[in-house]
Design a protein around this motif. Structure first.
Motif, PDB file in Angstrom:
ATOM      1  N   UNK A   1      55.564  43.834  42.724  1.00 39.55           N
ATOM      2  CA  UNK A   1      54.312  44.391  43.219  1.00 39.55           C
ATOM      3  C   UNK A   1      53.384  44.739  42.060  1.00 39.55           C
ATOM      4  N   UNK A   2      52.185  44.117  42.087  1.00 44.13           N
ATOM      5  CA  UNK A   2      51.194  44.359  41.032  1.00 44.13           C
ATOM      6  C   UNK A   2      49.796  44.607  41.573  1.00 44.13           C
ATOM      7  N   UNK A   3      49.591  44.470  42.882  1.00 45.11           N
ATOM      8  CA  UNK A   3      48.282  44.734  43.451  1.00 45.11           C
ATOM      9  C   UNK A   3      47.497  43.475  43.765  1.00 45.11           C
TER      10      UNK A   3
ATOM     11  N   UNK B   1      41.921  49.455  52.442  1.00 45.56           N
ATOM     12  CA  UNK B   1      40.607  50.036  52.190  1.00 45.56           C
ATOM     13  C   UNK B   1      40.419  51.349  52.955  1.00 45.56           C
ATOM     14  N   UNK B   2      41.122  51.499  54.095  1.00 46.38           N
ATOM     15  CA  UNK B   2      41.028  52.742  54.866  1.00 46.38           C
ATOM     16  C   UNK B   2      41.742  53.891  54.151  1.00 46.38           C
ATOM     17  N   UNK B   3      42.613  53.561  53.225  1.00 45.36           N
ATOM     18  CA  UNK B   3      43.361  54.604  52.516  1.00 45.36           C
ATOM     19  C   UNK B   3      42.576  55.175  51.335  1.00 45.36           C
ATOM     20  N   UNK B   4      41.411  54.601  51.070  1.00 49.11           N
ATOM     21  CA  UNK B   4      40.604  55.059  49.942  1.00 49.11           C
ATOM     22  C   UNK B   4      40.046  56.455  50.198  1.00 49.11           C
TER      23      UNK B   4
ATOM     24  N   UNK C   1      36.795  41.952  44.965  1.00 37.20           N
ATOM     25  CA  UNK C   1      35.849  40.947  45.478  1.00 37.20           C
ATOM     26  C   UNK C   1      34.405  41.360  45.166  1.00 37.20           C
ATOM     27  N   UNK C   2      34.095  42.643  45.264  1.00 35.73           N
ATOM     28  CA  UNK C   2      32.753  43.134  44.924  1.00 35.73           C
ATOM     29  C   UNK C   2      32.441  42.816  43.459  1.00 35.73           C
ATOM     30  N   UNK C   3      33.376  43.179  42.580  1.00 37.98           N
ATOM     31  CA  UNK C   3      33.199  42.894  41.159  1.00 37.98           C
ATOM     32  C   UNK C   3      33.044  41.391  40.918  1.00 37.98           C
ATOM     33  N   UNK C   4      33.806  40.592  41.636  1.00 39.37           N
ATOM     34  CA  UNK C   4      33.774  39.135  41.465  1.00 39.37           C
ATOM     35  C   UNK C   4      32.417  38.565  41.843  1.00 39.37           C
TER      36      UNK C   4
ATOM     37  N   UNK D   1      41.513  42.716  36.882  1.00 40.33           N
ATOM     38  CA  UNK D   1      42.814  43.340  37.136  1.00 40.33           C
ATOM     39  C   UNK D   1      42.903  44.764  36.597  1.00 40.33           C
ATOM     40  N   UNK D   2      41.799  45.274  36.071  1.00 40.77           N
ATOM     41  CA  UNK D   2      41.844  46.563  35.376  1.00 40.77           C
ATOM     42  C   UNK D   2      41.089  47.679  36.091  1.00 40.77           C
ATOM     43  N   UNK D   3      40.686  47.442  37.331  1.00 40.29           N
ATOM     44  CA  UNK D   3      39.973  48.488  38.057  1.00 40.29           C
ATOM     45  C   UNK D   3      40.910  49.672  38.303  1.00 40.29           C
ATOM     46  N   UNK D   4      40.364  50.878  38.380  1.00 38.88           N
ATOM     47  CA  UNK D   4      41.223  52.043  38.604  1.00 38.88           C
ATOM     48  C   UNK D   4      42.087  51.916  39.854  1.00 38.88           C
ATOM     49  N   UNK D   5      41.498  51.386  40.930  1.00 36.21           N
ATOM     50  CA  UNK D   5      42.233  51.206  42.188  1.00 36.21           C
ATOM     51  C   UNK D   5      41.939  49.827  42.768  1.00 36.21           C
ATOM     52  N   UNK D   6      42.984  49.175  43.269  1.00 34.93           N
ATOM     53  CA  UNK D   6      42.831  47.863  43.881  1.00 34.93           C
ATOM     54  C   UNK D   6      42.033  47.975  45.179  1.00 34.93           C
ATOM     55  N   UNK D   7      41.171  46.979  45.450  1.00 39.68           N
ATOM     56  CA  UNK D   7      40.434  46.987  46.705  1.00 39.68           C
ATOM     57  C   UNK D   7      38.979  46.592  46.586  1.00 39.68           C
TER      58      UNK D   7
END
Length: 278
Positions: free
Chosen positions: A67-69, A206-209, A174-177, A165-171
């Motif tokens: 598991x890596x995100x 995304x609901x867990x954010x 796609x926005x960054x991309x 791959x270095x964002x503080x939290x996965x999710x």
């Protein structure tokens, strides 16, 4: 022979939805594809479901890793893709049958286009249409409104270095991309039709954010593209000042009476701006 389209399906404990996602791939009216299923360390029956599809159709490929995100898992799958075009598909969403063919037709007609995307249809705990706007860099900088479920040329993924791959939290990868593609002037094409079904669940990632998680990701993106944000701020501010100057000049040359009134009939509020002739 290499497939023209590689569909990338990251999975993490996806046993409840994966079968529907993979069946939607089989139900397309487009056959020249491979589907790369990447198990990101699931501890449920995700692997069994994936392997059953691999047995059913050899266009399905299966990989498993720790598991890596989401960002790393997408990059892992795309790095093994053989297709000219990439379609990221979350393991709870479902493709509409015409999406791939419609997108390939667009690419073949206009070789300058790098991304093709469309609208969505909610299902699960929410139903109804999700209609999105045409791509505008200045708008995507404020907030993401285009889902990852789009088809794009693999070479542009390579050009921007893939998903961050270095964002503080996965999710929000796609926005960054999308912002990254905007910085190299990639041309987007919006299909004005529903191209996939978007699953809504209170248990989705995304609901867990939390607000703090959102803020940390926002800050990360703002700092990463700070020059772009500054440029767009200056552009919008200069446009605002120009309109302000034009308005002031009009006030000097003509007589305006601003008549502000409210009408309570039928519950409406009405505002009027009247110009009085000299």
């Amino acid at each position: 022979m290499k497939p023209i389209l590689s569909i990338i399906i990251p999975c993490y404990n996806s046993e409840k939805t994966l079968k529907g996602t993979l069946n939607s791939i089989l139900e397309q009216n487009f056959d020249d594809w491979e589907a790369i299923i990447v198990n990101d360390g699931s501890i449920d029956t995700t692997e069994n479901i994936a392997l059953n599809f691999v047995k059913k159709d050899d266009r399905f490929k299966y990989y498993t890793k720790q598991n890596e995100g989401l960002g790393k898992t997408r990059n892992y799958g795309i790095g093994r893709a053989k297709g000219k075009y990439i379609l990221p598909l979350d393991s709870d969403n479902q493709l509409k049958e015409n999406f791939a063919q419609d997108a390939i037709d667009v690419f073949e007609k206009d070789h300058e286009i790098g991304v093709v995307y469309g609208d969505a249809e909610y299902f699960g705990e929410k139903t109804g249409p999700w209609e999105v706007d045409d791509f505008k860099l200045e708008k995507i900088l404020v907030q993401n409104y285009i889902d990852a479920c789009a088809i794009y040329k693999k070479k542009i993924w390579e050009e921007v270095g893939g998903y961050d791959e270095n964002m503080p939290y996965q999710g929000h990868e796609d926005w960054d991309f999308w912002i990254a593609l905007g910085t190299i002037n990639v041309k987007f094409h919006h299909l004005n039709k529903t191209t996939f079904k978007y699953f809504v669940s209170k248990h989705s990632m995304i609901r867990s954010f939390t607000d703090i998680m959102d803020k940390l990701n926002d800050d990360y993106i703002f700092k990463k593209y700070n020059k772009l944000y500054q440029k767009n701020y200056k552009l919008h501010y200069s446009m605002y000042k120009k309109k302000e100057r034009v308005f002031c000049e009009n006030l000097k040359s003509e007589k305006f009476v601003i008549d502000l009134f409210c009408s309570t009939f039928f519950g409406f509020s009405i505002f009027g701006l009247y110009k009085v002739k000299k």
